[in-house]
Scaffold this motif. Structure first.
Motif, PDB file in Angstrom:
ATOM      1  N   HIS A  40      14.626 -10.011 -12.316  1.00  0.00           N
ATOM      2  CA  HIS A  40      13.727  -9.017 -11.733  1.00  0.00           C
ATOM      3  C   HIS A  40      13.732  -9.120 -10.212  1.00  0.00           C
ATOM      4  O   HIS A  40      13.759  -8.096  -9.509  1.00  0.00           O
ATOM      5  N   ARG A  41      13.721 -10.331  -9.667  1.00  0.00           N
ATOM      6  CA  ARG A  41      13.696 -10.504  -8.223  1.00  0.00           C
ATOM      7  C   ARG A  41      14.980  -9.968  -7.585  1.00  0.00           C
ATOM      8  O   ARG A  41      14.952  -9.349  -6.521  1.00  0.00           O
ATOM      9  N   GLU A  42      16.121 -10.181  -8.249  1.00  0.00           N
ATOM     10  CA  GLU A  42      17.387  -9.684  -7.710  1.00  0.00           C
ATOM     11  C   GLU A  42      17.438  -8.155  -7.766  1.00  0.00           C
ATOM     12  O   GLU A  42      17.992  -7.515  -6.865  1.00  0.00           O
ATOM     13  N   GLN A  43      16.862  -7.562  -8.805  1.00  0.00           N
ATOM     14  CA  GLN A  43      16.782  -6.107  -8.884  1.00  0.00           C
ATOM     15  C   GLN A  43      15.955  -5.547  -7.720  1.00  0.00           C
ATOM     16  O   GLN A  43      16.313  -4.538  -7.111  1.00  0.00           O
ATOM     17  N   VAL A  44      14.829  -6.211  -7.423  1.00  0.00           N
ATOM     18  CA  VAL A  44      13.967  -5.766  -6.326  1.00  0.00           C
ATOM     19  C   VAL A  44      14.719  -5.836  -5.001  1.00  0.00           C
ATOM     20  O   VAL A  44      14.663  -4.898  -4.186  1.00  0.00           O
ATOM     21  N   VAL A  45      15.420  -6.933  -4.773  1.00  0.00           N
ATOM     22  CA  VAL A  45      16.176  -7.099  -3.527  1.00  0.00           C
ATOM     23  C   VAL A  45      17.221  -6.000  -3.402  1.00  0.00           C
ATOM     24  O   VAL A  45      17.388  -5.391  -2.332  1.00  0.00           O
ATOM     25  N   HIS A  65       7.802  -7.354   3.055  1.00  0.00           N
ATOM     26  CA  HIS A  65       7.393  -6.430   1.983  1.00  0.00           C
ATOM     27  C   HIS A  65       6.995  -7.188   0.724  1.00  0.00           C
ATOM     28  O   HIS A  65       6.020  -6.821   0.036  1.00  0.00           O
ATOM     29  N   GLU A  66       7.718  -8.278   0.436  1.00  0.00           N
ATOM     30  CA  GLU A  66       7.494  -9.024  -0.810  1.00  0.00           C
ATOM     31  C   GLU A  66       6.577 -10.237  -0.610  1.00  0.00           C
ATOM     32  O   GLU A  66       6.313 -10.970  -1.578  1.00  0.00           O
ATOM     33  N   HIS A  67       6.141 -10.464   0.637  1.00  0.00           N
ATOM     34  CA  HIS A  67       5.216 -11.561   0.940  1.00  0.00           C
ATOM     35  C   HIS A  67       5.807 -12.928   0.567  1.00  0.00           C
ATOM     36  O   HIS A  67       5.152 -13.791  -0.019  1.00  0.00           O
ATOM     37  N   VAL A  68       7.101 -13.094   0.902  1.00  0.00           N
ATOM     38  CA  VAL A  68       7.760 -14.383   0.686  1.00  0.00           C
ATOM     39  C   VAL A  68       8.510 -14.735   1.966  1.00  0.00           C
ATOM     40  O   VAL A  68       8.604 -13.934   2.906  1.00  0.00           O
ATOM     41  N   SER A  69       9.089 -15.941   2.003  1.00  0.00           N
ATOM     42  CA  SER A  69       9.785 -16.386   3.208  1.00  0.00           C
ATOM     43  C   SER A  69      11.155 -15.721   3.328  1.00  0.00           C
ATOM     44  O   SER A  69      11.727 -15.236   2.344  1.00  0.00           O
ATOM     45  N   ARG A  70      11.667 -15.755   4.565  1.00  0.00           N
ATOM     46  CA  ARG A  70      12.999 -15.186   4.822  1.00  0.00           C
ATOM     47  C   ARG A  70      14.065 -15.941   4.047  1.00  0.00           C
ATOM     48  O   ARG A  70      15.014 -15.347   3.526  1.00  0.00           O
ATOM     49  N   ASN A  71      13.923 -17.260   3.948  1.00  0.00           N
ATOM     50  CA  ASN A  71      14.899 -18.076   3.225  1.00  0.00           C
ATOM     51  C   ASN A  71      14.929 -17.738   1.728  1.00  0.00           C
ATOM     52  O   ASN A  71      15.990 -17.777   1.092  1.00  0.00           O
ATOM     53  N   THR A  72      13.745 -17.416   1.189  1.00  0.00           N
ATOM     54  CA  THR A  72      13.707 -17.033  -0.228  1.00  0.00           C
ATOM     55  C   THR A  72      14.518 -15.761  -0.455  1.00  0.00           C
ATOM     56  O   THR A  72      15.299 -15.660  -1.416  1.00  0.00           O
TER      57      THR A  72
END
Length: 516
Positions: A454-459, A475-482
């Motif tokens: 799901h996360r890869e689909q969002v990206v 947009h996803e409220h996570v770190s740049r490295n993530t």
């Protein structure tokens, strides 16, 4: 000597209701052979007291008002308000109306239960009483068999149509003989049984070619379309569909028609466009019509087939899993076929063999045997078991040619088919080879067979929207490295090395990210 229609017209003009009832009872089959307007007018003219004394005539009136003589608009569903039956014929007429009415609201289980009740009733009837109603039994038996068919009881339906065919011929009812033979041919086409399909198509009595399209030819026309698709002849399939009355005349067969259209689109058309149309058709009908029996099976099989043809293997596998849990035995086999091919295309050759294996020795239909031999050959080739693959492919090809199931060969990728043919030392007939070139085929090395998280689909969707790595993180409220890690995983799975290539692939295959 006057015809039954002329005698009925005279009795109607004189308002001799006893004569009208007698003529309809004695000459029903003949009156149903040609234009039915006089019969329809007579039934609608009967006084209430006559209908109360003859329950079957109320059913006949509703039935005649429902079925068209030509292409005029008709009610969506057959509905009948039952009246208390008197004799055997009245009882059978009321029960027949009930099973048909239940079918049209999607109560397929209740429709089948009523047919069982009818059969139980007939088991207790004397031979003398049965002989008295035999002239009109063919019409009713067809309705009973249709209920069994849509309830998913294909074998029982087959036997029912055989009985109605015999009785229709015995009493000169060409229309019911044609509908029965065409229905048997369609059941045979579902299983890929070429001999039975051709035998029953040949047994269909010829109807008046100059007359308007008749609903009794629908099932035979659909059987011919399926056969043409199996034979990789899209023009013949389309012609057969064009000759078949549509939903305005034969609304009950809408799923069967959608199934044939979906198979045609999966092999020769645009599977994504057909998938949209399939889902729109399901939404436009009562939900109950899609939730059980034959309709549920063929709708879900159509969806799984179109998803597979469109390259959305994960979604296709999900639908196939639902089919494998069905109570309809043929649906279970269909689900297993789709599942096995999805696994093979995802590189899961050993799991594909595990799914296909049991059906190699206990398949119920030629279609299942050929499909499972084909997927077995593909999986064995992936595992480097060339000798086994050659043996499986040889048997598969022999059966496919014998049964006219050439469409199964479209499952093979081009290089894969060449390798199997070379290993087996057998060639594809030139005419079939040319047809395969025109059909939709799986592209070798498709990069999207690996399911994205799901996360890869969002990206991927946000990359297509033009967002940068920092913007996606925000947009996803996570770190740049993530986001960088998820992007690298995405690139690895779809086998690209740049944002531009990922966006291009995503635009070409929206099924990769459309669910987010």
């Amino acid at each position: 000597m006057s015809t039954p229609e002329e005698r009925l017209r005279d009795a109607l003009g004189a308002q001799d209701w006893d004569a009208v009832v007698a003529i309809i009872g004695d000459d029903w089959t003949l009156l149903m052979q040609g234009p039915r307007e006089t019969l329809r007018v007579a039934l609608n003219a009967l006084p209430a007291e006559v209908l109360e004394a003859n329950a079957r005539l109320g059913v006949a009136r509703d039935y005649l008002n429902f079925i068209p003589d030509s292409g005029e608009v008709r009610p969506v569903r057959f509905q009948h308000t039952p009246t208390p039956p008197a004799g055997l014929l009245d009882t059978l007429a009321v029960l027949t109306a009930r099973t048909a009415s239940d079918r049209f609201i999607g109560a397929f289980g209740h429709a089948v239960d009523t047919v069982r009740e009818i059969h139980s009733t007939l088991a207790d009837v004397s031979d003398e009483a049965l002989v008295a109603v035999r002239p009109v039994l063919a019409e009713m038996r067809v309705q009973w068999a249709i209920s069994l068919l849509f309830g998913g009881h294909l074998t029982d339906a087959l036997h029912g149509f055989e009985r109605s065919y015999d009785e229709a011929l015995a009493f000169g009812n060409a229309r019911m003989a044609a509908e029965s033979a065409g229905s048997i041919a369609f059941i045979a086409s579902l299983g890929g049984d070429r001999r039975e399909r051709e035998r029953w198509i040949a047994r269909m009595p010829g109807l008046d070619a100059a007359a308007p399209p008749d609903t009794v030819g629908v099932m035979g026309g659909l059987a011919e379309a399926v056969a043409a698709i199996d034979g990789l002849d899209p023009l013949a399939a389309s012609a057969a569909l064009d000759r078949t009355p549509g939903d305005e005349m034969a609304p009950e067969q809408w799923v069967l028609r959608a199934y044939v259209e979906s198979r045609l689109a999966a092999k020769f058309g645009d599977p994504r466009a057909q998938l949209v149309q399939l889902r729109a058709a399901a939404r436009s009908h009562l939900p109950a019509l899609s939730q059980s029996g034959l309709n549920h099976w063929l709708l879900r099989l159509s969806e799984a087939t179109l998803l597979q043809a469109a390259g959305d293997l994960r979604a296709s596998a999900e639908v196939a899993g639902e089919l494998r849990g069905s109570r309809v035995e043929s649906a279970v086999e269909s689900g297993a076929i789709v599942s096995a091919w999805v696994l093979a295309r995802q590189g899961e050759a050993r799991r594909a063999l595990a799914v296909a294996g049991p059906f190699l020795v206990q398949a119920d239909t030629p279609r299942t045997s050929v499909e499972m031999l084909a997927v077995t050959a593909a999986a064995q080739l992936q595992l480097g078991r060339e000798q086994d693959a050659a043996a499986s492919f040889t048997t598969c090809l022999q059966l496919a040619l014998h049964e006219g199931l050439h469409s199964v060969l479209t499952h093979f990728e081009g290089p894969e088919l060449e390798a199997l043919s070379a290993a087996a030392g057998v060639g594809i007939p030139p005419a079939i080879g040319s047809a395969l070139e025109r059909a939709n085929r799986p592209a070798a090395g498709r990069p999207f067979v690996a399911a994205l998280s799901h996360r890869e689909q969002v990206v991927l969707r946000l990359l297509i929207d033009g967002l940068s790595t920092d913007q996606i993180a925000q947009h996803e409220h996570v770190s740049r490295n993530t986001i960088k890690s998820q992007t690298q995983s995405l690139f690895r799975k779809i086998e690209v090395s740049s944002r531009e290539a990922a966006v291009e692939l995503g635009l070409a295959h929206p099924e990769l990210w459309a669910s987010v």
